[in-house]
Enzyme design. Structure first.
Site, PDB file in Angstrom:
ATOM      1  CE  LYS A 130      -4.030  -1.718   2.592  1.00  0.00           C
ATOM      2  NZ  LYS A 130      -5.024  -1.508   1.530  1.00  0.00           N
ATOM      3  NE  ARG A 159     -11.017  -9.782  -1.884  1.00  0.00           N
ATOM      4  CZ  ARG A 159     -11.340  -8.918  -2.831  1.00  0.00           C
ATOM      5  NH1 ARG A 159     -11.671  -9.329  -4.038  1.00  0.00           N
ATOM      6  NH2 ARG A 159     -11.337  -7.621  -2.565  1.00  0.00           N
TER       7      ARG A 159
HETATM    8  N1  BES Z   1      -8.314  -3.542   4.428  1.00  0.00           N
HETATM    9  C1  BES Z   1      -8.426  -3.186   3.049  1.00  0.00           C
HETATM   10  C2  BES Z   1      -9.720  -2.436   2.752  1.00  0.00           C
HETATM   11  C3  BES Z   1      -9.770  -0.998   3.173  1.00  0.00           C
HETATM   12  C4  BES Z   1      -9.074  -0.045   2.473  1.00  0.00           C
HETATM   13  C5  BES Z   1     -10.571  -0.617   4.198  1.00  0.00           C
HETATM   14  C6  BES Z   1      -9.152   1.285   2.834  1.00  0.00           C
HETATM   15  C7  BES Z   1     -10.668   0.716   4.560  1.00  0.00           C
HETATM   16  C8  BES Z   1      -9.957   1.673   3.877  1.00  0.00           C
HETATM   17  C9  BES Z   1      -8.399  -4.430   2.176  1.00  0.00           C
HETATM   18  O1  BES Z   1      -7.620  -5.472   2.643  1.00  0.00           O
HETATM   19  C10 BES Z   1      -7.859  -4.019   0.864  1.00  0.00           C
HETATM   20  O2  BES Z   1      -6.712  -3.665   0.808  1.00  0.00           O
HETATM   21  N2  BES Z   1      -8.688  -4.078  -0.175  1.00  0.00           N
HETATM   22  C11 BES Z   1      -8.280  -3.684  -1.467  1.00  0.00           C
HETATM   23  C12 BES Z   1      -8.817  -4.715  -2.454  1.00  0.00           C
HETATM   24  C13 BES Z   1      -8.290  -4.548  -3.842  1.00  0.00           C
HETATM   25  C14 BES Z   1      -6.819  -4.892  -3.881  1.00  0.00           C
HETATM   26  C15 BES Z   1      -9.063  -5.445  -4.761  1.00  0.00           C
HETATM   27  C16 BES Z   1      -8.868  -2.299  -1.759  1.00  0.00           C
HETATM   28  O3  BES Z   1      -9.991  -2.037  -1.342  1.00  0.00           O
HETATM   29  O4  BES Z   1      -8.166  -1.488  -2.343  1.00  0.00           O
HETATM   30 MN    MN Z   2      -5.610  -5.295   1.963  1.00  0.00          MN
END
Ligand code: BES
Ligand code: MN
Ligand code: ZN
Length: 497
Positions: A279, A353
């Site tokens: 990230k 997931r």
């Molecule tokens: N924990 C995150 C989701 C999230 C992101 C919650 C920002 C709250 C604020 C999750 O694990 C994630 O990183 N999801 C990705 C999925 C994508 C790679 C398909 C996302 O939402 O960007």
């Molecule tokens: Mn994530």
């Protein structure tokens, strides 16, 4: 804080502060008018001078009101009488508590709980007054080196006034409101703790304490146990971390063994760096909140245990960090889940997931009447619904409706989103049974579609709490949602059994 309930006839009751409402424009409520008579028009004078118009959420603190048996009188604006509803009620209570907390009052007599709120009884009004009050005085200073004097609050006892006919219902509301508030506080504390304290092992330790205190059964699976069960998806997320992963199962039995339990499955990523699909740095600290699903399961079980709810509930929590590292999972790796289905990990940041799918398969062994997973799953859900509503998906419409209604009652709302098969195509993989991501369009839906492939044998719902579990910015911190929704749902199931 201690709460108690009193019914009517309180003209002579003494208190350090009495809390009474004023409608807009300048209209005293019954309780205010009663005090005004004792004080021979003193309140009317104040209102008529324009010092309290009655705007929703406004407060005015008065000292030495003539002949009043109270050291202080707190006037609280309620807005217009014909617009006074659930939201205005909660706003008024919150404003009152904030104003009270700034005084030296050790106790207060709250008359707002006797005001009529359309379609809501005394149980609802008391439960929400308790929850709102506890929310308003919540502080997280465990990680500060010294106690924070500025935020200290002298208020210790709050007496809630209700109409006589509602006394019994009010007692029930007090019990549920307080249990829910305690569950929320636990969920908030766990969410707010940094990831170097709140590790998977720490979550397991917290679960052990709940089990001991409320007589629940607990199992904690270690890495080797997961390997034996074939939890290749969960393990693939844990590979980059030096913290050992845990899979926690807590069983609360408040009803006959034959009653099928509701299973709550909570995402417990104690820190989400994204893994190899790292990230960006900005606001990455907020990924300590990525275990708020797990925290809401523990919080809800605490509430259930405290209420001694006559119902059966199982909490299942897959807990791990998502870190990069020499042995971390790479984009393109293919893993085999406990269900036997293979998954191409195209993005290691779609890890929620992956841990949930194995936990959902594991939850089947409890033969649940329904499974509900709770997860900070997708940033896309924040874009779709903001910080107001939790995203709700379900393979059963009656279950979805039940959860929506629970959210309405609890003022912890969810919004139903589609789970149509048309979206499943986006998860196609050239190499494995399917991929773990479905591209940018409808990101929350494809995440739910992924989970749906592991829950075909049960009634199942998925709550995406990415937008509702915490606040960013100046008031950064965990909210304790959706503990109110879940507690209300389970209390409803227990009642209708
Ligand atoms: N924990 C995150 C989701 C999230 C992101 C919650 C920002 C709250 C604020 C999750 O694990 C994630 O990183 N999801 C990705 C999925 C994508 C790679 C398909 C996302 O939402 O960007
Ligand atoms: Mn994530
Ligand atoms: Zn995550």
């Amino acid at each position: 804080m201690e709460f108690s309930i009193k019914a009517g006839g309180l003209e002579k009751a003494r208190s350090a502060c009495t809390v009474i409402g004023v409608f807009e424009p300048r209209k005293l409520t019954e309780a205010a008018a009663a005090l005004d008579r004792v004080a021979r028009g003193y309140l009317t004078g104040i209102v008529n001078r324009g010092d309290m118009e009655g705007k929703s959420g406004a407060t005015l603190l008065l000292h030495s009101v003539p002949d009043a048996p109270h050291e202080r009188v707190l006037l609280v604006g309620l807005g217009r009488r014909n617009e006074f509803g659930e939201k205005q009620y909660r706003t008024a209570v919150a404003a009152a508590i904030k104003a009270l907390a700034a005084t030296g009052s050790p106790d207060a007599l709250m008359h707002l709980t006797a005001l009529p709120v359309a379609k809501r009884d005394a149980a609802w009004k008391v439960a929400h007054a308790v929850m709102v009050a506890m929310e308003a005085i919540y502080r997280f200073d465990r990680m500060k080196s010294k106690p924070q004097d500025e935020t200290k609050c002298a208020l210790r006892r709050l007496t809630l006034v209700v109409e006589k006919s509602g006394l019994r219902r009010a007692e029930a509301g007090l019990e549920q409101g307080l249990a829910t508030a305690h569950g929320m506080n636990l969920a908030r504390d766990l969410g707010n703790l940094p990831a170097n304290v709140c590790t998977p092992g720490y979550l397991a330790e917290q679960a052990h304490q709940l089990a001991k205190r409320y007589r629940m059964k607990i199992q904690v699976l270690e890495r080797e146990d997961m390997e034996k069960l074939g939890m290749g998806a969960l393990l693939s997320v844990a590979r980059g971390s030096t913290q050992p992963p845990k899979l926690i199962a807590l069983q609360y039995q408040g009803a006959d063994k034959k009653v099928k339990p509701v299973a709550l499955v909570g995402k417990g990523i104690t820190f989400d760096t994204g893994g190899i699909s790292l990230k960006p740095a900005a606001e990455m600290d907020e990924m300590k909140f990525d275990m708020c699903g797990a925290a809401s399961v523990l919080g809800t079980l605490k509430a259930v245990g405290e209420m001694r709810l006559p119902f059966n509930v199982v909490g299942v929590i897959p807990a791990t960090e998502n870190m990069p590292g020499g042995s971390a999972t790479r984009p393109g790796d293919i893993v085999t889940s406990m269900s036997g289905q293979t998954i191409e990990v195209l993005n290691t940041d779609a890890e929620g997931r992956l841990i949930l799918c194995d936990a959902l398969t594991y939850a089947e062994r409890f033969n649940p009447a329904a499974v509900i997973d709770i997860a900070t799953l997708t940033g896309a859900c924040v874009i779709a619904l903001g910080h107001v509503a939790t995203g709700l998906f379900a393979n059963d419409d009656a279950l979805a409706r039940e959860l929506l209604a629970s959210g309405e009652t609890a003022c912890d709302r969810a919004w139903h989103l589609p789970l149509w098969d048309d979206y499943q195509e986006q998860l196609k993989s050239n190499f494995a049974d399917f991929a773990n991501i479905g591209g940018r369009p409808a990101g929350s839906v494809t995440a739910a579609c992924f989970l749906a492939r592991f829950t075909k044998n049960h009634k199942w719902a998925h709550l995406d709490i990415a937008g509702t579990a915490w606040k960013s910015g100046k008031e950064k911190g965990a909210t304790g949602r959706p503990v109110p929704l879940l507690t209300q749902f389970l209390a409803g199931r227990a009642r209708r059994r």
